[in-house]
Design a protein around this motif. Structure first.
Motif, PDB file in Angstrom:
ATOM      1  N   THR A  91      96.414  35.320   9.323  1.00 55.94           N
ATOM      2  CA  THR A  91      97.556  34.625   8.709  1.00 55.94           C
ATOM      3  C   THR A  91      97.400  33.132   8.936  1.00 55.94           C
ATOM      4  O   THR A  91      96.589  32.695   9.753  1.00 55.94           O
ATOM      5  CB  THR A  91      98.878  35.074   9.354  1.00 55.94           C
ATOM      6  N   LYS A  92      98.206  32.350   8.206  1.00 53.27           N
ATOM      7  CA  LYS A  92      98.133  30.903   8.381  1.00 53.27           C
ATOM      8  C   LYS A  92      98.593  30.498   9.772  1.00 53.27           C
ATOM      9  O   LYS A  92      98.146  29.509  10.333  1.00 53.27           O
ATOM     10  CB  LYS A  92      98.960  30.196   7.311  1.00 53.27           C
ATOM     11  N   GLU A  93      99.502  31.296  10.338  1.00 54.83           N
ATOM     12  CA  GLU A  93      99.981  31.009  11.698  1.00 54.83           C
ATOM     13  C   GLU A  93      98.913  31.369  12.722  1.00 54.83           C
ATOM     14  O   GLU A  93      98.729  30.671  13.711  1.00 54.83           O
ATOM     15  CB  GLU A  93     101.260  31.798  11.998  1.00 54.83           C
ATOM     16  N   LYS A  94      98.261  32.495  12.482  1.00 57.71           N
ATOM     17  CA  LYS A  94      97.221  32.959  13.407  1.00 57.71           C
ATOM     18  C   LYS A  94      95.945  33.294  12.648  1.00 57.71           C
ATOM     19  O   LYS A  94      95.643  34.470  12.410  1.00 57.71           O
ATOM     20  CB  LYS A  94      97.715  34.208  14.162  1.00 57.71           C
ATOM     21  N   PRO A  95      95.197  32.280  12.255  1.00 62.66           N
ATOM     22  CA  PRO A  95      93.967  32.546  11.503  1.00 62.66           C
ATOM     23  C   PRO A  95      92.949  33.303  12.355  1.00 62.66           C
ATOM     24  O   PRO A  95      92.773  33.004  13.536  1.00 62.66           O
ATOM     25  CB  PRO A  95      93.462  31.150  11.136  1.00 62.66           C
ATOM     26  N   GLN A  96      92.330  34.290  11.738  1.00 63.38           N
ATOM     27  CA  GLN A  96      91.330  35.104  12.436  1.00 63.38           C
ATOM     28  C   GLN A  96      89.928  34.557  12.237  1.00 63.38           C
ATOM     29  O   GLN A  96      89.070  34.733  13.074  1.00 63.38           O
ATOM     30  CB  GLN A  96      91.356  36.531  11.872  1.00 63.38           C
ATOM     31  N   TRP A  97      89.712  33.961  11.066  1.00 61.95           N
ATOM     32  CA  TRP A  97      88.341  33.604  10.673  1.00 61.95           C
ATOM     33  C   TRP A  97      88.232  32.117  10.397  1.00 61.95           C
ATOM     34  O   TRP A  97      89.182  31.504   9.904  1.00 61.95           O
ATOM     35  CB  TRP A  97      87.922  34.422   9.450  1.00 61.95           C
ATOM     36  N   PHE A  98      87.054  31.575  10.719  1.00 61.98           N
ATOM     37  CA  PHE A  98      86.850  30.136  10.606  1.00 61.98           C
ATOM     38  C   PHE A  98      85.604  29.813   9.809  1.00 61.98           C
ATOM     39  O   PHE A  98      84.697  30.646   9.681  1.00 61.98           O
ATOM     40  CB  PHE A  98      86.775  29.504  12.000  1.00 61.98           C
ATOM     41  N   MET A  99      85.581  28.591   9.298  1.00 61.82           N
ATOM     42  CA  MET A  99      84.401  28.142   8.563  1.00 61.82           C
ATOM     43  C   MET A  99      84.171  26.661   8.824  1.00 61.82           C
ATOM     44  O   MET A  99      85.012  25.986   9.414  1.00 61.82           O
ATOM     45  CB  MET A  99      84.585  28.384   7.066  1.00 61.82           C
ATOM     46  N   VAL A 100      83.030  26.185   8.413  1.00 66.46           N
ATOM     47  CA  VAL A 100      82.713  24.762   8.487  1.00 66.46           C
ATOM     48  C   VAL A 100      82.276  24.321   7.091  1.00 66.46           C
ATOM     49  O   VAL A 100      82.016  25.165   6.229  1.00 66.46           O
ATOM     50  CB  VAL A 100      81.579  24.474   9.504  1.00 66.46           C
TER      51      VAL A 100
END
Length: 152
Positions: A91-100
Motif C-alpha cells: 500500500t502507499k502507507e506501507k509499500p512492500q516493493w521498491f525500485m530505483v
DNA sequence: GCCAACGTTGGC
DNA sequence: GCCAACGTTGGC
C-alpha cells in the motif's frame, strides 16, 4: 560508489529499450524478491554503476552499462491492479516493493556472454556465475567491474 | 520445452 | 515452525 548487476529479459526490457527512453532513464520496476528488494531499498545509491545483463536469451550476457540516478522509492506498479506486478499487500502507507531509476550509459559493441564470463579466471567469484543464483540484483566488486570493462 | 534450483505459500 | 506442494527463474 558501488557496482551492481541487473538482470532483465530482453523480450521484456532490453538495453535498447533503455536507450530509447526519454532522457534515457527508466525505473527498474517489478522486482518481487525480498533479497533484491532490500538491496534496491537500502543499498543501491545514486551514482552507482550497473552492468546490464540480458537473461533468458541466446546468448545470455552483459550488454552494457547504466547508472543509478534515483535511489530506492516505492514501486508503484505494485499498486496498479492492471499491472502484472500488482501486489495487494503493498500500500502507499506501507509499500512492500521498491525500485530505483537508471540511466543509459553505454551499450557494448558486442555482448560479453555468460560463456565469456565463465572463461575469465578473475571472475570466478562473481555471484552471477554461482550455480542456482536467480537474484535479479547482485553486487559486483570494483575489481570485477573493471575486469568486465576490459573485456569489451 | 525441459528441468534443476530456489523462493513462497499454507496446512498442520 | 516444519515441510510438501507449487510457482518462477533461467541456462541449456
Amino acid at each position: 560508489m558501488r557496482y551492481w548487476l541487473f538482470k532483465s529479459e530482453p523480450e521484456t526490457f532490453s538495453i535498447d529499450d533503455l536507450r530509447a527512453r526519454r532522457n534515457q532513464i527508466e525505473h527498474w520496476d517489478g522486482v518481487r524478491n525480498y533479497q533484491a528488494r532490500n538491496m534496491l531499498r537500502d543499498e543501491v545509491k545514486a551514482g552507482d554503476q550497473v552492468l546490464f545483463y540480458h537473461s533468458n536469451c541466446k546468448p545470455p550476457g552483459i550488454v552494457g552499462v547504466a547508472e543509478v540516478v534515483k535511489e530506492g522509492y516505492p514501486d508503484f506498479t505494485a499498486w496498479n491492479p492492471e499491472s502484472s506486478y500488482y501486489d495487494p499487500r503493498s500500500t502507499k502507507e506501507k509499500p512492500q516493493w521498491f525500485m530505483v531509476d537508471i540511466k543509459f550509459v553505454e551499450k557494448f559493441p558486442q555482448i560479453i556472454s555468460l560463456d565469456d564470463l565463465k572463461q575469465n579466471s578473475k571472475l570466478h567469484e562473481m555471484l552471477i556465475l554461482r550455480k542456482g543464483n536467480r537474484l535479479s540484483v547482485t553486487p559486483v566488486t570494483a575489481a570485477e567491474f573493471k575486469t568486465i570493462l576490459k573485456m569489451v
